[in-house]
Scaffold this active site. Structure first.
Site, short mmCIF file in Angstrom:
data_model
loop_
_atom_site.label_atom_id
_atom_site.label_comp_id
_atom_site.label_asym_id
_atom_site.label_seq_id
_atom_site.Cartn_x
_atom_site.Cartn_y
_atom_site.Cartn_z
CG HIS A 27 7.65 0.88 4.76
ND1 HIS A 27 6.13 0.14 4.32
CD2 HIS A 27 8.35 -0.01 5.31
CE1 HIS A 27 6.22 -0.90 5.32
NE2 HIS A 27 7.17 -1.33 5.97
CD GLU A 70 11.76 -2.18 3.15
OE1 GLU A 70 11.88 -3.45 3.95
OE2 GLU A 70 11.97 -1.81 3.80
CG HIS A 71 7.48 -3.97 1.64
ND1 HIS A 71 6.22 -5.01 2.26
CD2 HIS A 71 8.57 -3.16 2.83
CE1 HIS A 71 6.52 -4.51 3.54
NE2 HIS A 71 7.37 -3.62 3.69
CD GLU A 107 5.63 -3.23 7.50
OE1 GLU A 107 5.90 -3.23 8.41
OE2 GLU A 107 5.29 -4.09 6.66
#
Length: 428
Positions: free
Chosen positions: A66, A69-70, A141
């Site tokens: 993840h 991905e960012h 987040e």
């Protein structure tokens, strides 16, 4: 040379070509459509944090897929989202347990957007400063999701089903694991998994296959070749010792109940695995959808409301079902759900009429999705041994029998383990 997979019943065609660098491209033209949607998928998700690379074991912090991905969107002197905005495209990305997808949808400038998509994913830009900066963003987040009762119920359930495993971690990791991620971790993860042979590109909507394939080949010729690697993914999933009820306190207006069933029966890949998944979905619909007798009883007994739902995940190496809902009678709901589940194998054979109605409803849903390039691309999977499209799903559904559903139900339910999560407000 492009291979053609024909779907004559639906007047649809899928063009497939694996390029010399290993990237597999799938093109599905949709005459009459005005938009084009492209999804660049990486066969890499949150469970892939442990692996053997060229004979050496690697363990990376939870949440790194993840995190990566960012980082792909943050370049040296520009933001990728701004490039897509300038060309009139909507773009997004997401990381799941087993995949990372990057996508755009546009009604114009398809070639320009395609180049942006391929370039920003295949040409990384990582620095120590940017890695450290991203940690703060992802921490925010994570904190947001920790305050979301539905999110917490879901991932606590999975952690209960798969204790002391990579699945026990949130897809984003936690603040402690994110803090451990280094620039070297990011670069290693990228080199290992973001390789053309571990990726697929699916494009549907308004397109000319020969023209678009030419654009892709031109783009890929400009990329440097990569040395081969030996990769072995490691996934160890210990079994929970016993059934437990995990109680969690959060600021919720009503108690939330989540019941998880971990499948332990072997599931094939490809279309066989898809048939299994569809059969399980039909099984749950027969007993837990709004059209079922059981749902109606639970609803009229004021045990459930319209928050009640279920979902089934059939992924690389594991499969599980999650049933959840808000209720004022949490213990009664758990008791009734277990009774319903236990009775499924004995009752399902008498539901031929309901089965046919359920099939018809699902078939109608698929027909509706065929008019949306976003839905078509969302249903596509190129990482399960053979390409599977929405048209394959419809054909599997059409040939599915009640005996098939009963067979799969017995296999799944006879070996499944169950865990429960209950979220309550301590002040109510």
């Amino acid at each position: 040379m492009m291979e053609l997979i024909d779907y004559p019943k639906y007047n649809e065609k899928l063009f497939v070509q694996t390029l010399s660098n290993g990237l597999t491209v799938y093109l599905q033209p949709k005459p009459g459509f005005n938009k084009t949607t492209a999804v660049l998928g990486v066969n890499y998700g949150s469970i892939d944090s442990e692996f053997m690379l060229n004979g050496e074991k690697v363990i990376q912090p939870a949440g790194i897929a993840h995190f990566l991905e960012h980082k792909m969107f943050d370049k040296k002197d520009y933001d990728v989202f701004e490039l897509f905005n300038k060309t009139g495209a909507r773009s997004n990305a997401f990381t799941s347990f087993t995949k990372t997808n990057y996508l755009f949808s546009t009604a114009e400038s398809v070639k320009a957007n395609l180049d942006i998509l391929l370039d920003f994913v295949q040409i990384p830009y990582f620095t120590q400063a940017k890695v450290e900066r991203e940690k703060g963003i992802i921490d925010q987040e994570i904190n947001m999701y920790q305050n979301d009762p539905d999110n917490q119920a879901y991932f606590k359930m999975i952690a209960s089903l798969y204790p002391e495993s990579v699945l026990a971690n949130d897809i984003a990791g936690d603040i402690q694991t994110v803090a451990q991620i280094t620039l070297e971790d990011v670069e290693l993860a990228y080199r290992t998994f973001y390789r053309p042979e571990n990726m697929s590109l699916f494009i549907t909507g308004k397109l000319d296959p020969n023209e678009v394939m030419g654009w892709i080949e031109e783009n890929q010729r400009q990329k440097s070749t990569q040395d081969p690697i030996r990769l072995q993914r490691l996934l160890t999933l210990p079994v929970a010792s016993k059934e437990t009820i995990l109680h969690t306190e959060m600021d919720v207006s009503r108690p939330k109940i989540t019941l998880g069933l971990r499948g332990r029966d072997p599931v094939l890949t490809g279309r066989a695995g898809l048939k299994y998944e569809i059969a399980i979905s039909v099984m749950f619909d027969l007993f837990l959808s709004e059209n079922s007798v059981e749902y109606d009883k639970l609803y009229h007994d004021e045990i459930i409301d319209d928050s009640f739902s279920w979902e089934f995940e059939n992924e690389r190496g594991f499969h599980f079902a999650v049933i959840n809902g808000d209720t004022d009678k949490p213990l009664e709901l758990v008791k009734r759900l277990k009774e319903i589940i236990a009775a499924i194998p004995a009752k399902i054979g008498d539901l031929q009429t309901e089965f046919q109605l359920q099939k018809n409803e699902l078939f109608g849903n698929y027909i509706e999705m065929m008019d949306s390039e976003e839905a078509i691309s969302g249903q596509f999977d190129g990482f399960i041994g053979e390409p599977v499209t929405i048209y394959d799903e419809v054909e599997i559904l059409k040939s599915l029998t009640l005996a098939d559903v009963l067979d799969v139900a017995k296999r799944f339910l006879s070996q499944a383990t169950i865990q429960e999560v209950m979220i309550q407000n301590p002040n109510r």
